[in-house]
Design an enzyme around this catalytic site. Structure first.
Site, short mmCIF file in Angstrom:
data_model
loop_
_atom_site.label_atom_id
_atom_site.label_comp_id
_atom_site.label_asym_id
_atom_site.label_seq_id
_atom_site.Cartn_x
_atom_site.Cartn_y
_atom_site.Cartn_z
N CYS A 116 0.82 -1.22 0.00
CA CYS A 116 0.00 0.00 0.00
C CYS A 116 0.85 1.27 0.00
O CYS A 116 0.56 2.23 -0.73
CB CYS A 116 -0.96 -0.01 1.20
N SER A 134 -5.53 0.62 10.30
CA SER A 134 -6.23 -0.33 9.44
C SER A 134 -5.27 -1.16 8.60
O SER A 134 -5.61 -2.25 8.16
CB SER A 134 -7.22 0.41 8.52
N LYS A 188 10.19 -3.27 1.50
CA LYS A 188 9.23 -3.43 0.41
C LYS A 188 9.22 -2.19 -0.49
O LYS A 188 9.11 -2.29 -1.72
CB LYS A 188 7.82 -3.65 0.96
N HIS A 208 -3.01 6.26 4.79
CA HIS A 208 -1.59 6.46 5.07
C HIS A 208 -1.14 7.81 4.52
O HIS A 208 -1.57 8.24 3.44
CB HIS A 208 -0.74 5.38 4.39
#
Length: 338
Positions: free
Chosen positions: A127, A157, A214, A243
């Site tokens: 994400c 979340s 990542k 985010h």
């Protein structure tokens, strides 16, 4: 019309996939919602209707064109071979296959052409990487990129529904001057706090976490340039959803910020919100439940010859996961690759 299965349908991202499929009028013939045996028979909302959960490990994929996975890396690793053998294309939201050379890692606004090389398996990036490359992609094409320094401000979340519940419980206890519950999903208390450690610490990567690395691995793969230097720090903050990222970019060529704003304003699904004198800049609340990625606080970096700083926000459950997965599916259809 296509037969689609959503694997991991009862989780936060799986539910969001069902919601977005209905919202975008995805060309569905049949829809299957799949999860573990614990959820068998449960009914989930799908538009104005409902869909009954079936057991993933028992499901016959022979009539399924497309499987959208958000069931975790262990589950998809176990199930992928038998599903691919039945002719189903998998778009996976976990990290299980992201770093395989033969698996495209795709953000449709940035590198849709990578889908042309798929052999039945496509990966959705992390994400935090997705929202960052929404900005870095056009910057790389126009100005080149030497180095990126990014600090993430990640919502609870991102750690799942239990983590959101922990934030509620801990906040309630804190404000009522009660004993806070012991942290479950975080290494330290999350209420009124920030935690600069997300994910497994990798000793072989100088104690960067896997969540941080990542962003290094995926940015290079998506932009097809291993020379780009990325220095990440991942931080969890007491926000329910969306985010934020503080991003510093050093470019190869001059990058005037007024020109940069105009370039970014032309990018599909990227909204420039950048007038700080009038308090116009993106926050998590603007991005919550919204498809667009937002960028603001764009300003020159006077410490390098060519560079800028910016602030990027996106809904991590939508663009950071479910929406990007479905956009990949739509791109596959548009390119007649399924």
């Amino acid at each position: 019309m296509f037969n689609v299965a959503v694997a991991g349908a009862t989780g936060a991202v799986g539910r969001e996939m069902l919601k977005i499929l209905a919202e975008r009028n995805f060309p569905l013939d049949n829809l299957a919602a799949l999860a573990s045996s614990r959820s068998k028979g449960k009914r989930l909302p799908f538009g104005d209707d409902q869909v009954e959960v079936e057991v993933l490990s028992e499901y016959d994929f022979s009539n399924i064109d497309l499987a959208l996975f958000s069931a975790g890396s262990g589950v998809v690793s176990q199930e992928a071979d038998r599903i691919l053998e039945q002719g189903t294309v998998i778009v996976d939201n976990s990290s299980a296959f992201r770093y395989r050379d033969d698996v495209p890692l795709v953000v449709p606004e940035v590198n849709p052409e990578a889908l042309e090389e798929h052999s039945g398996l496509i990966s959705n990036p992390n994400c935090s990487t997705i929202q960052m490359v929404m900005v870095l992609g056009p910057v790389y094409q126009k100005y080149g990129i030497k180095r990126v320094v990014v600090s993430t401000y990640q919502a609870t979340s991102g750690a799942g529904g239990s983590a959101r519940a922990e934030l509620f419980e801990a906040t309630r206890a804190y404000v009522n001057e009660q004993t806070e519950p012991e942290p479950r999903d975080f290494p330290k208390p999350i209420a009124f706090n920030s935690i600069p450690l997300i994910g497994e610490v990798l000793a072989e990567e100088d104690d960067y976490t896997k969540e941080e690395m990542k962003m290094v691995w995926e940015t290079r793969k998506i932009l097809s340039d291993d020379s780009i230097e990325v220095s990440p720090t991942a931080v969890r903050i007491p926000v329910l959803n969306c985010h934020g990222e503080s991003v510093n970019v050093e470019t190869e060529r001059p990058c005037p910020v007024d020109e940069l704003r105009r370039e970014l304003a032309q990018v599909s699904n990227l909204t420039v919100m950048d007038n700080p004198a009038a308090n116009e800049f993106p926050t998590m609340r603007e991005a919550d439940g919204v498809d667009e990625t937002f960028v603001g606080r764009i300003r020159n970096d006077f410490s390098v010859e060519h560079g800028f700083n910016c602030w990027i926000v996106a809904d991590n459950l939508r663009k950071g996961a479910a929406l990007n997965t479905i956009q990949i599916a739509e791109e596959l259809i548009d390119r007649k690759l399924i």
